[in-house]
Design a protein around this motif. Structure first.
Motif, mmCIF file in Angstrom:
data_model
loop_
_atom_site.group_PDB
_atom_site.id
_atom_site.type_symbol
_atom_site.label_atom_id
_atom_site.label_comp_id
_atom_site.label_asym_id
_atom_site.label_seq_id
_atom_site.Cartn_x
_atom_site.Cartn_y
_atom_site.Cartn_z
ATOM 1 N N PHE A 86 0.834 -1.210 0.000
ATOM 2 C CA PHE A 86 0.000 0.000 0.000
ATOM 3 C C PHE A 86 0.875 1.270 0.000
ATOM 4 N N ILE A 87 1.902 1.274 0.883
ATOM 5 C CA ILE A 87 2.801 2.444 0.953
ATOM 6 C C ILE A 87 3.548 2.631 -0.359
ATOM 7 N N LEU A 88 4.019 1.503 -0.940
ATOM 8 C CA LEU A 88 4.748 1.585 -2.211
ATOM 9 C C LEU A 88 3.850 2.130 -3.317
ATOM 10 N N GLN A 89 2.598 1.678 -3.317
ATOM 11 C CA GLN A 89 1.649 2.139 -4.343
ATOM 12 C C GLN A 89 1.404 3.637 -4.232
ATOM 13 N N ARG A 90 1.178 4.108 -3.004
ATOM 14 C CA ARG A 90 0.944 5.546 -2.800
ATOM 15 C C ARG A 90 2.193 6.376 -3.145
ATOM 16 N N THR A 91 3.371 5.841 -2.818
ATOM 17 C CA THR A 91 4.608 6.572 -3.118
ATOM 18 C C THR A 91 4.826 6.692 -4.625
ATOM 19 N N LEU A 92 4.581 5.606 -5.346
ATOM 20 C CA LEU A 92 4.739 5.642 -6.810
ATOM 21 C C LEU A 92 3.740 6.618 -7.440
ATOM 22 N N GLN A 93 2.512 6.634 -6.911
ATOM 23 C CA GLN A 93 1.522 7.598 -7.416
ATOM 24 C C GLN A 93 1.989 9.032 -7.179
ATOM 25 N N ALA A 94 2.580 9.262 -5.999
ATOM 26 C CA ALA A 94 3.062 10.611 -5.693
ATOM 27 C C ALA A 94 4.222 11.007 -6.606
ATOM 28 N N VAL A 95 5.131 10.073 -6.860
ATOM 29 C CA VAL A 95 6.270 10.359 -7.748
ATOM 30 C C VAL A 95 5.770 10.670 -9.160
ATOM 31 N N ALA A 96 4.787 9.904 -9.647
ATOM 32 C CA ALA A 96 4.236 10.153 -10.988
ATOM 33 C C ALA A 96 3.548 11.513 -11.046
ATOM 34 N N THR A 97 2.805 11.843 -9.991
ATOM 35 C CA THR A 97 2.139 13.155 -9.943
ATOM 36 C C THR A 97 3.162 14.282 -9.945
ATOM 37 N N PHE A 98 4.233 14.098 -9.155
ATOM 38 C CA PHE A 98 5.272 15.127 -9.078
ATOM 39 C C PHE A 98 5.960 15.313 -10.429
ATOM 40 N N ALA A 99 6.257 14.204 -11.097
ATOM 41 C CA ALA A 99 6.927 14.294 -12.410
ATOM 42 C C ALA A 99 6.035 15.025 -13.418
ATOM 43 N N ALA A 100 4.728 14.705 -13.414
ATOM 44 C CA ALA A 100 3.813 15.376 -14.342
ATOM 45 C C ALA A 100 3.709 16.862 -14.026
ATOM 46 N N LEU A 101 3.633 17.185 -12.730
ATOM 47 C CA LEU A 101 3.511 18.592 -12.329
ATOM 48 C C LEU A 101 4.747 19.396 -12.709
ATOM 49 N N THR A 102 5.928 18.814 -12.460
ATOM 50 C CA THR A 102 7.154 19.543 -12.780
ATOM 51 C C THR A 102 7.275 19.779 -14.289
ATOM 52 N N ALA A 103 6.862 18.791 -15.084
ATOM 53 C CA ALA A 103 6.934 18.957 -16.545
ATOM 54 C C ALA A 103 5.996 20.078 -17.009
ATOM 55 N N ILE A 104 4.763 20.074 -16.488
ATOM 56 C CA ILE A 104 3.799 21.130 -16.854
ATOM 57 C C ILE A 104 4.317 22.491 -16.414
ATOM 58 N N LEU A 105 4.826 22.551 -15.181
ATOM 59 C CA LEU A 105 5.333 23.818 -14.641
ATOM 60 C C LEU A 105 6.516 24.331 -15.452
ATOM 61 N N PHE A 106 7.419 23.427 -15.811
ATOM 62 C CA PHE A 106 8.615 23.814 -16.564
ATOM 63 C C PHE A 106 8.232 24.417 -17.920
ATOM 64 N N VAL A 107 7.306 23.742 -18.608
ATOM 65 C CA VAL A 107 6.888 24.244 -19.930
ATOM 66 C C VAL A 107 6.120 25.552 -19.788
ATOM 67 N N TRP A 108 5.252 25.634 -18.777
ATOM 68 C CA TRP A 108 4.434 26.849 -18.600
ATOM 69 C C TRP A 108 5.304 28.080 -18.322
#
Length: 335
Positions: free
Chosen positions: A4-26
């Motif tokens: 469960f912890i691993l699943q939530r951590t991977l979801q958070a890492v994926a969310t962070f990667a998507a956010l940083t990419a959007i922020l960088f381009v914006w």
């Protein structure tokens, strides 16, 4: 639980990667950019070309993004071009963070303690007290934070003169500033005068920032306690003749506060966005004011670092809340 912890951590890492990419381009699509911030709008084409090459802005966007991510994890966030011109962004964050941490913690403690107490009391007593706090909570949610801050500042600082209208207590030179948190440093130094001075500067920003968490926690506590009071085990406890404090502490609050604790965790992450407006109104030199200043001065390095920092904070709090919820309710762990 580990899965469960691993699943939530991977979801958070994926969310962070998507956010940083959007922020960088914006940020790189905004007009002006770091070239105007560093050189001004009247810089010669030769100077611009030289700076583009030195900053690596002539490379493909994905190359710049990967290079930035690499520097981010090593703590190299670039150099400020507006908030604190010439200073490393990490130094700006480390210098301003204690003020925001102190303000956010104060607002969260005030909002949570008063919200739980008032919510419990309103559910138990109802009547005029309940109606008054319900109306106040609706008002607190409806009115924007910056407007509340302006009203508090005008009434209690400008008109009444009871509290300072802006700024933060400067204790350097009077007591050792070990942590940067003025209240804690005052207590560690045993200085009542420094503690009182810190409190006067912190009172109005704390009230302005605490109103929304108070309103949310009050309404949720009231609804949760009202539902718990109608359960059979509460009637059983009353029929057994248990004392009211025992019923309240052992049966009512313990069963009512689980969703409230979850909301408190989420409110902690949301306080950073409220701090941007509150710190700007009160000229409170924290990360929120730095973010507002970074917008106006086009300091993209500071802006990008603060948004990513807020995202990391929010994701970490969400993981902690999910784990706490899973520990309390094993059904949450099942997919």
């Amino acid at each position: 639980m580990f899965r469960f912890i691993l699943q939530r951590t991977l979801q958070a890492v994926a969310t962070f990667a998507a956010l940083t990419a959007i922020l960088f381009v914006w940020l790189r699509s905004l007009p002006g950019g770091p070239l105007d911030a560093l050189l001004g709008e009247n810089a010669s084409p030769q100077d611009r070309a030289k700076l583009v090459e030195s900053l690596g802005l002539d490379e493909p966007l994905w190359t710049q993004y990967l290079r930035y991510l690499g520097r981010f994890w090593t703590g190299d966030l670039g150099v400020s071009t507006g908030v604190w011109r010439g200073a490393p962004v990490t130094e700006v964050i480390l210098t301003r963070a204690p003020a925001t941490i102190e303000l956010a913690l104060s607002a969260l403690i005030v909002g949570a303690v008063l919200g739980i107490a008032a919510g419990y009391w309103a559910a138990k007593r109802r009547g005029v007290f309940d109606v008054a706090f319900l109306s106040f909570s609706v008002l607190g949610l409806a009115v924007p934070v910056f407007f509340t801050a302006f009203i508090l500042k005008y009434v209690f600082a400008v008109r009444a003169g009871w509290l300072p209208p802006s700024g933060r207590a400067d204790l350097s030179g009077s007591i050792p500033t070990t942590t940067g948190l003025t209240l804690l440093d005052s207590l560690l130094a045993g200085s009542g005068a420094a503690f009182a001075e810190s409190l006067t500067y912190l009172t109005l920003p704390t009230i302005a920032l605490a109103i929304i968490p108070f309103a949310v926690i009050f309404r949720l506590t009231r609804a949760s306690v009202t539902e718990t009071l109608q359960q059979d085990f509460i009637r059983t406890a009353n029929s057994k003749g248990l004392r009211n404090p025992t019923i309240a502490g052992r049966h009512v609050l313990r069963n009512s506060l689980l969703p409230v604790i979850t909301v408190i965790g989420l409110q902690a992450g949301g306080l950073f966005s409220g701090a941007v407006l509150t710190e700007t109104v009160f000229n409170y030199r924290g990360l929120g004011q730095s973010m507002a200043l970074a917008f106006t001065t086009r300091d993209y390095a500071v802006l990008q670092a603060l948004i990513m920092l807020a995202a990391v904070l929010y994701l970490v709090i969400n993981i902690v809340v999910d784990i706490a919820y899973a520990l309390c309710d094993p059904r949450v762990r099942t997919p």
